[in-house]
Every structure is written in C-alpha cells, then in structure tokens.
Design a protein around this motif. Sequence first.
Motif, mmCIF file in Angstrom:
data_model
loop_
_atom_site.group_PDB
_atom_site.id
_atom_site.type_symbol
_atom_site.label_atom_id
_atom_site.label_comp_id
_atom_site.label_asym_id
_atom_site.label_seq_id
_atom_site.Cartn_x
_atom_site.Cartn_y
_atom_site.Cartn_z
ATOM 1 N N GLU A 1 -10.664 9.600 -0.060
ATOM 2 C CA GLU A 1 -9.657 8.779 -0.722
ATOM 3 C C GLU A 1 -10.246 8.169 -1.990
ATOM 4 O O GLU A 1 -11.462 8.028 -2.118
ATOM 5 C CB GLU A 1 -9.181 7.644 0.205
ATOM 6 C CG GLU A 1 -8.379 8.120 1.393
ATOM 7 C CD GLU A 1 -9.195 8.128 2.686
ATOM 8 O OE1 GLU A 1 -10.397 7.798 2.645
ATOM 9 O OE2 GLU A 1 -8.617 8.483 3.713
ATOM 10 N N SER A 2 -9.375 7.772 -2.894
ATOM 11 C CA SER A 2 -9.839 7.185 -4.151
ATOM 12 C C SER A 2 -10.653 5.917 -3.908
ATOM 13 O O SER A 2 -11.560 5.611 -4.677
ATOM 14 C CB SER A 2 -8.657 6.896 -5.078
ATOM 15 O OG SER A 2 -7.794 5.937 -4.504
ATOM 16 N N GLY B 1 -15.985 2.665 -7.876
ATOM 17 C CA GLY B 1 -17.229 1.904 -7.851
ATOM 18 C C GLY B 1 -18.451 2.725 -7.469
ATOM 19 O O GLY B 1 -19.550 2.202 -7.377
ATOM 20 N N ALA B 2 -18.271 4.016 -7.226
ATOM 21 C CA ALA B 2 -19.383 4.874 -6.818
ATOM 22 C C ALA B 2 -19.541 6.016 -7.813
ATOM 23 O O ALA B 2 -18.660 6.287 -8.621
ATOM 24 C CB ALA B 2 -19.134 5.420 -5.419
ATOM 25 N N ASP C 1 -17.032 10.327 -9.996
ATOM 26 C CA ASP C 1 -17.441 9.151 -10.759
ATOM 27 C C ASP C 1 -16.308 8.134 -10.785
ATOM 28 O O ASP C 1 -15.285 8.332 -11.426
ATOM 29 C CB ASP C 1 -17.822 9.568 -12.180
ATOM 30 C CG ASP C 1 -18.410 8.418 -12.992
ATOM 31 O OD1 ASP C 1 -18.401 7.259 -12.512
ATOM 32 O OD2 ASP C 1 -18.882 8.679 -14.109
ATOM 33 N N GLY C 2 -16.514 7.046 -10.064
ATOM 34 C CA GLY C 2 -15.548 5.960 -10.042
ATOM 35 C C GLY C 2 -16.097 4.721 -10.708
ATOM 36 O O GLY C 2 -15.624 3.612 -10.461
ATOM 37 N N GLN D 1 -13.083 10.173 -12.017
ATOM 38 C CA GLN D 1 -13.420 11.486 -12.547
ATOM 39 C C GLN D 1 -13.964 12.387 -11.448
ATOM 40 O O GLN D 1 -14.589 11.918 -10.501
ATOM 41 C CB GLN D 1 -14.485 11.362 -13.640
ATOM 42 C CG GLN D 1 -14.110 10.421 -14.745
ATOM 43 C CD GLN D 1 -13.733 11.140 -16.007
ATOM 44 O OE1 GLN D 1 -14.378 10.985 -17.013
ATOM 45 N NE2 GLN D 1 -12.702 11.939 -15.969
ATOM 46 N N ALA D 2 -13.723 13.676 -11.622
ATOM 47 C CA ALA D 2 -14.332 14.724 -10.805
ATOM 48 C C ALA D 2 -14.897 15.715 -11.805
ATOM 49 O O ALA D 2 -14.143 16.337 -12.560
ATOM 50 C CB ALA D 2 -13.302 15.385 -9.904
ATOM 51 N N ASP D 3 -16.217 15.835 -11.847
ATOM 52 C CA ASP D 3 -16.894 16.592 -12.899
ATOM 53 C C ASP D 3 -16.409 16.051 -14.245
ATOM 54 O O ASP D 3 -16.455 14.859 -14.466
ATOM 55 C CB ASP D 3 -16.666 18.099 -12.754
ATOM 56 C CG ASP D 3 -17.531 18.722 -11.648
ATOM 57 O OD1 ASP D 3 -18.471 18.047 -11.176
ATOM 58 O OD2 ASP D 3 -17.273 19.863 -11.263
ATOM 59 N N ASN D 4 -15.901 16.905 -15.119
ATOM 60 C CA ASN D 4 -15.461 16.450 -16.440
ATOM 61 C C ASN D 4 -13.953 16.224 -16.491
ATOM 62 O O ASN D 4 -13.387 16.038 -17.555
ATOM 63 C CB ASN D 4 -15.869 17.459 -17.509
ATOM 64 C CG ASN D 4 -15.209 18.811 -17.296
ATOM 65 O OD1 ASN D 4 -14.752 19.119 -16.187
ATOM 66 N ND2 ASN D 4 -15.145 19.631 -18.322
#
Length: 157
Positions: A81-82, A87-88, A103-104, A110-113
């Motif tokens: 889940e989002s 934050g991670a 990337d949160g 984000q997921a990859d780019n």
Amino acid sequence: MVASGDLIATLKASGQFTTLLKGLDATNLSGVLASNPNLTLFAPTDAAFAALPAGELDKLVADKPALQKLLTHHVINAKVESAKIKGAKGPVTTVAGGKVQLDGSGEALQADNATIVQADVNATNGIVHVVDKVLIAGPVRLETPTAQAAPAATPAT
C-alpha cells in the motif's frame, strides 16, 4: 480508476490500459493477475506505453520473453500500500526477479523513474498503483570510459 473485481477486471473497466492488457494476454500473464492473491501491480497507462522510444513497443511485442520480463517487472508478490511507501525509500523485488526502487521520500510517490499518479486501487486480489511511465527492468548502467589508455610503449634501446 476504481476497483472492479480482480486486477485484470479492474484494468479492463478503466479503459486506459489496453496496451498493458494486450501484453498480459500475449504473455499468458492475465490469468496469473486475475487469480493470484496479494499482488501489487504498477500499471502503466496507454500514454506511458506511447511515450516509449519509437519502435520499442513493436520490438517487445515481437519478443515475448522480453515482453514477459518487462511486464513481470511491474508486479510485486505482496500487497504494498502507499502507506508503506510514504516516508521510505528502497528496492523491492519484483516477480521478474529484479528490483524496483520505491521512493516515498518526496511529495510524489515514485517507482523507479515513474510517478505513481493514482495509488491504492484495491482490487479483490491485490493493489494497483497507476504509473506515468513504463518501468524498465535491467541492471543500472554505469558510465564507462569509451576508450582506455593503452600502456605506454617502452622505447627500444
């Protein structure tokens, strides 16, 4: 996009994932995504596939193993889940065996780019996160020198 049954039914009901659905059908992955539980799918829209370099999608369609690897790079064999992303930052293993960098740490997830433009669409057997780019599997390419200096020749005496 709203949840409409399993992952495949949800994608079909949306109408913005025809390229992804065709690829899943061509690689026999539709049944897997319709029936396996607790999956996370990063779903590129038709616009994301259209943004691939010219000819890239045609090459993938002609190479079923490469297409299958690309598509399974968008699937995680767990519900993510989002709230777990916010934050991670870090890699998560995909069904293809590679890693996708989640990337949160910033404003947008984000997921990859790719940016997750809609998160947490809860299908009956997993979660869909809509992404604005196709996630490209493969090793990180580091810049390498184009030419290496040859050892200096020792002058003959």
